[in-house]
Motif scaffolding. Structure first.
Motif, PDB file in Angstrom:
ATOM      1  N   TRP A 164       0.904  11.543  -0.988  1.00  0.00           N
ATOM      2  CA  TRP A 164       2.071  11.540  -0.099  1.00  0.00           C
ATOM      3  C   TRP A 164       1.623  11.343   1.352  1.00  0.00           C
ATOM      4  N   PHE A 165       0.514  11.956   1.697  1.00  0.00           N
ATOM      5  CA  PHE A 165      -0.044  11.776   3.036  1.00  0.00           C
ATOM      6  C   PHE A 165      -0.402  10.307   3.282  1.00  0.00           C
ATOM      7  N   LEU A 166      -1.025   9.651   2.287  1.00  0.00           N
ATOM      8  CA  LEU A 166      -1.368   8.235   2.434  1.00  0.00           C
ATOM      9  C   LEU A 166      -0.115   7.372   2.571  1.00  0.00           C
ATOM     10  N   ALA A 167       0.957   7.746   1.861  1.00  0.00           N
ATOM     11  CA  ALA A 167       2.216   7.007   1.993  1.00  0.00           C
ATOM     12  C   ALA A 167       2.765   7.123   3.412  1.00  0.00           C
TER      13      ALA A 167
ATOM     14  N   PHE B 145       0.829  -1.207   0.000  1.00  0.00           N
ATOM     15  CA  PHE B 145       0.000   0.000   0.000  1.00  0.00           C
ATOM     16  C   PHE B 145       0.865   1.261   0.000  1.00  0.00           C
ATOM     17  N   THR B 146       1.915   1.265   0.791  1.00  0.00           N
ATOM     18  CA  THR B 146       2.786   2.430   0.864  1.00  0.00           C
ATOM     19  C   THR B 146       3.449   2.699  -0.486  1.00  0.00           C
ATOM     20  N   LEU B 147       3.924   1.635  -1.137  1.00  0.00           N
ATOM     21  CA  LEU B 147       4.539   1.796  -2.461  1.00  0.00           C
ATOM     22  C   LEU B 147       3.518   2.294  -3.482  1.00  0.00           C
ATOM     23  N   GLY B 148       2.289   1.767  -3.412  1.00  0.00           N
ATOM     24  CA  GLY B 148       1.244   2.230  -4.320  1.00  0.00           C
ATOM     25  C   GLY B 148       0.909   3.694  -4.123  1.00  0.00           C
ATOM     26  N   SER B 149       0.935   4.157  -2.880  1.00  0.00           N
ATOM     27  CA  SER B 149       0.645   5.562  -2.588  1.00  0.00           C
ATOM     28  C   SER B 149       1.736   6.466  -3.135  1.00  0.00           C
ATOM     29  N   VAL B 150       2.994   6.043  -3.012  1.00  0.00           N
ATOM     30  CA  VAL B 150       4.101   6.821  -3.574  1.00  0.00           C
ATOM     31  C   VAL B 150       3.972   6.889  -5.087  1.00  0.00           C
ATOM     32  N   GLY B 151       3.650   5.753  -5.722  1.00  0.00           N
ATOM     33  CA  GLY B 151       3.474   5.740  -7.167  1.00  0.00           C
ATOM     34  C   GLY B 151       2.359   6.659  -7.616  1.00  0.00           C
ATOM     35  N   ALA B 152       1.236   6.674  -6.883  1.00  0.00           N
ATOM     36  CA  ALA B 152       0.121   7.551  -7.234  1.00  0.00           C
ATOM     37  C   ALA B 152       0.509   9.018  -7.104  1.00  0.00           C
ATOM     38  N   ALA B 153       1.304   9.338  -6.085  1.00  0.00           N
ATOM     39  CA  ALA B 153       1.750  10.722  -5.888  1.00  0.00           C
ATOM     40  C   ALA B 153       2.634  11.194  -7.036  1.00  0.00           C
ATOM     41  N   LEU B 154       3.358  10.264  -7.671  1.00  0.00           N
ATOM     42  CA  LEU B 154       4.276  10.625  -8.754  1.00  0.00           C
ATOM     43  C   LEU B 154       3.659  10.441 -10.135  1.00  0.00           C
ATOM     44  N   ALA B 155       2.405   9.988 -10.216  1.00  0.00           N
ATOM     45  CA  ALA B 155       1.779   9.666 -11.504  1.00  0.00           C
ATOM     46  C   ALA B 155       1.727  10.886 -12.421  1.00  0.00           C
ATOM     47  N   GLY B 156       2.124  10.669 -13.688  1.00  0.00           N
ATOM     48  CA  GLY B 156       2.132  11.760 -14.651  1.00  0.00           C
ATOM     49  C   GLY B 156       1.002  11.708 -15.661  1.00  0.00           C
ATOM     50  N   SER B 157       0.175  10.677 -15.581  1.00  0.00           N
ATOM     51  CA  SER B 157      -0.954  10.540 -16.510  1.00  0.00           C
ATOM     52  C   SER B 157      -2.086   9.817 -15.805  1.00  0.00           C
ATOM     53  N   ILE B 158      -3.259   9.868 -16.392  1.00  0.00           N
ATOM     54  CA  ILE B 158      -4.407   9.199 -15.797  1.00  0.00           C
ATOM     55  C   ILE B 158      -4.209   7.691 -15.807  1.00  0.00           C
ATOM     56  N   HIS B 159      -3.514   7.174 -16.841  1.00  0.00           N
ATOM     57  CA  HIS B 159      -3.269   5.735 -16.916  1.00  0.00           C
ATOM     58  C   HIS B 159      -2.343   5.284 -15.794  1.00  0.00           C
ATOM     59  N   ALA B 160      -1.328   6.080 -15.518  1.00  0.00           N
ATOM     60  CA  ALA B 160      -0.422   5.753 -14.414  1.00  0.00           C
ATOM     61  C   ALA B 160      -1.155   5.819 -13.079  1.00  0.00           C
ATOM     62  N   LEU B 161      -2.017   6.808 -12.922  1.00  0.00           N
ATOM     63  CA  LEU B 161      -2.760   6.927 -11.677  1.00  0.00           C
ATOM     64  C   LEU B 161      -3.693   5.731 -11.481  1.00  0.00           C
ATOM     65  N   VAL B 162      -4.359   5.305 -12.551  1.00  0.00           N
ATOM     66  CA  VAL B 162      -5.220   4.125 -12.458  1.00  0.00           C
ATOM     67  C   VAL B 162      -4.406   2.909 -12.040  1.00  0.00           C
ATOM     68  N   PHE B 163      -3.207   2.748 -12.641  1.00  0.00           N
ATOM     69  CA  PHE B 163      -2.353   1.595 -12.306  1.00  0.00           C
ATOM     70  C   PHE B 163      -1.998   1.579 -10.824  1.00  0.00           C
ATOM     71  N   TRP B 164      -1.545   2.726 -10.304  1.00  0.00           N
ATOM     72  CA  TRP B 164      -1.131   2.765  -8.897  1.00  0.00           C
ATOM     73  C   TRP B 164      -2.322   2.671  -7.959  1.00  0.00           C
TER      74      TRP B 164
END
Length: 413
Positions: free
Chosen positions: A173-176, A90-109
């Motif tokens: 970042w808060f969720l991470a 979950f922590t890694l997924g939250s970091v990935g979502a915080a860094l997402a540069g597109s909607i597809h990346a955000l959906v993935f994380w």
């Protein structure tokens, strides 16, 4: 299983309940914190409302799918390791979502987050039943629900403040940070509740036999559907908050507390009533009273929306009373489900969560989109889901009575 040494102290119960509630909370917290930022994320990533809805429905699909495995894994490897691994993911997924540069990346994380957040909710239920007998288990589960109720009230307020002050990425970042803190707290304070000799073999044949035993039980299916529909009648309004609050009630991102605080106060009140009922009322009697709250609230909500346009505070009052009903029913229904399969509580909790999670996904991906634009349709959606939950509970009672009947003996004279 009787409580282990030291687990009957008041301090242990409150601390254990608070930690389990925190672990269970990261699922809804991961939804409620970013709802106020929907419009901002949509603009930042150059997507549409449908694209944003996919970040929610994909998360919920992964959330529901992984419910199939959290409990089964904990039945084999222990409760504690499954929770710790899930928190790291979950922590890694939250970091990935915080860094997402597109909607597809955000959906993935968001999918990665969804795959991990159900462990605390599922395994926590099994841990309570590992340690405590029926009455004490209901009291503790009600206490968990009480703590659990605080988070969704706080989450949208925190999300709105973070979004307004630092932008939408600060929410993830808060969720991470929350994930890191929960890892540390679980390492320090979370006990292992499943004895080595009570664990199930981790073998495909044994797992399939377990899934077949649990998943093919009509009583289990009706109980799981009752839980899912009861909750989703309320969850429909949570998912529709950007439209319900922003368009129908004309509220801004920092005013989401109008919906969340009353609904969570209702949940906290219902959990308290459930705790008081433990040992005084049979679970069936508690659930019967809970459905009275839910039915009156859903009917009142529909009538109010048919007679007048949405307005404060009247559009929120029925949601408060519905929250009382659903929280009052949940501990009794959940414990009844776990007690159907004493040697496979983790798997039963998993499959119950999976069924409820699939209802969540249907609500997020289809029902909310279909009805949120019209307040009357929203109210009708709540009413229909409540009635489906009541029908599922009624079918469970019929199935349970049939199961309890002695077999008919045919005399061959």
């Amino acid at each position: 299983m009787n409580p282990q040494k030291g687990t009957d102290s008041r301090a242990f119960r409150w601390g254990f309940a608070a930690l389990l509630a925190a672990l269970a909370t990261i699922g809804p917290f991961s939804i409620d914190t970013y709802l106020p930022a929907f419009a901002g994320i949509e603009k930042s990533l150059g997507t549409t409302l449908v694209g944003m809805q996919q970040t929610l429905s994909a998360y919920l699909f992964a959330f529901g799918l992984m419910f199939l495995f959290h409990g089964a894994l904990s039945d084999s490897f222990g409760r504690r390791p499954v929770i710790l691994v899930a928190l790291v993911v979950f922590t890694l997924g939250s970091v990935g979502a915080a860094l997402a540069g597109s909607i597809h990346a955000l959906v993935f994380w968001r999918v990665i987050q969804g795959l991990s957040v159900g462990a605390g909710m599922v395994v926590g239920r099994a841990m309570i039943r590992d340690l405590f007998e029926a009455e004490d288990a209901q009291r503790l589960m009600s206490l968990v629900t009480l703590f659990f109720g605080l988070a969704p009230a706080i989450a949208p307020i925190v999300g709105g403040l973070l979004f307004e002050s630092f932008g939408w990425r600060s929410i993830f970042w808060f969720l991470a940070i929350v994930g890191v803190l929960l890892v540390a707290m679980s390492i320090r304070f979370l006990p292992e509740t499943l004895a080595e000799d009570a664990r199930q073999p981790f073998h495909p044949k044994a797992l399939l036999a377990g899934y077949n035993e649990v998943g093919m039980s009509p009583r289990f299916i009706w109980l799981s559907l009752a839980t899912g529909f009861n909750f989703n009648a309320l969850f429909l309004y949570i998912l529709s908050a950007p439209v319900f609050l922003g368009e129908h009630l004309k509220l801004g991102p920092q005013e989401y507390a109008w919906l969340f605080i009353p609904s969570i106060l209702g949940i906290m009140t219902g959990s308290q009533l459930s705790g008081f009922a433990a040992g005084k009322l049979q679970p069936n009697q508690t659930v019967k009273r809970a459905y009275a709250f839910m039915a009156i609230a859903a009917a009142g909500n529909l009538v109010a929306n048919l007679l007048a346009p949405p307005s404060l505070p009247w559009s929120i009052v029925p949601i408060f009373f519905y929250g009382i009903g659903t929280a009052m029913a949940m501990p009794s229904i959940s414990l009844t489900t776990l007690d159907l399969f004493p040697t496979r509580r983790g798997m039963a909790a998993s499959l119950q969560g999976f069924v409820s999670g699939m209802v969540n996904t249907l609500t997020a991906g289809v029902i909310s989109l279909a009805v949120s634009h019209n307040p009357v349709w929203l109210a009708m959606g709540m009413m229909i889901m409540m009635l489906m939950g009541l029908a599922s509970w009624t079918l469970y009672l019929r199935s349970a009575r049939k199961h309890a009947e002695p077999p008919t003996v045919i005399r061959m004279d």
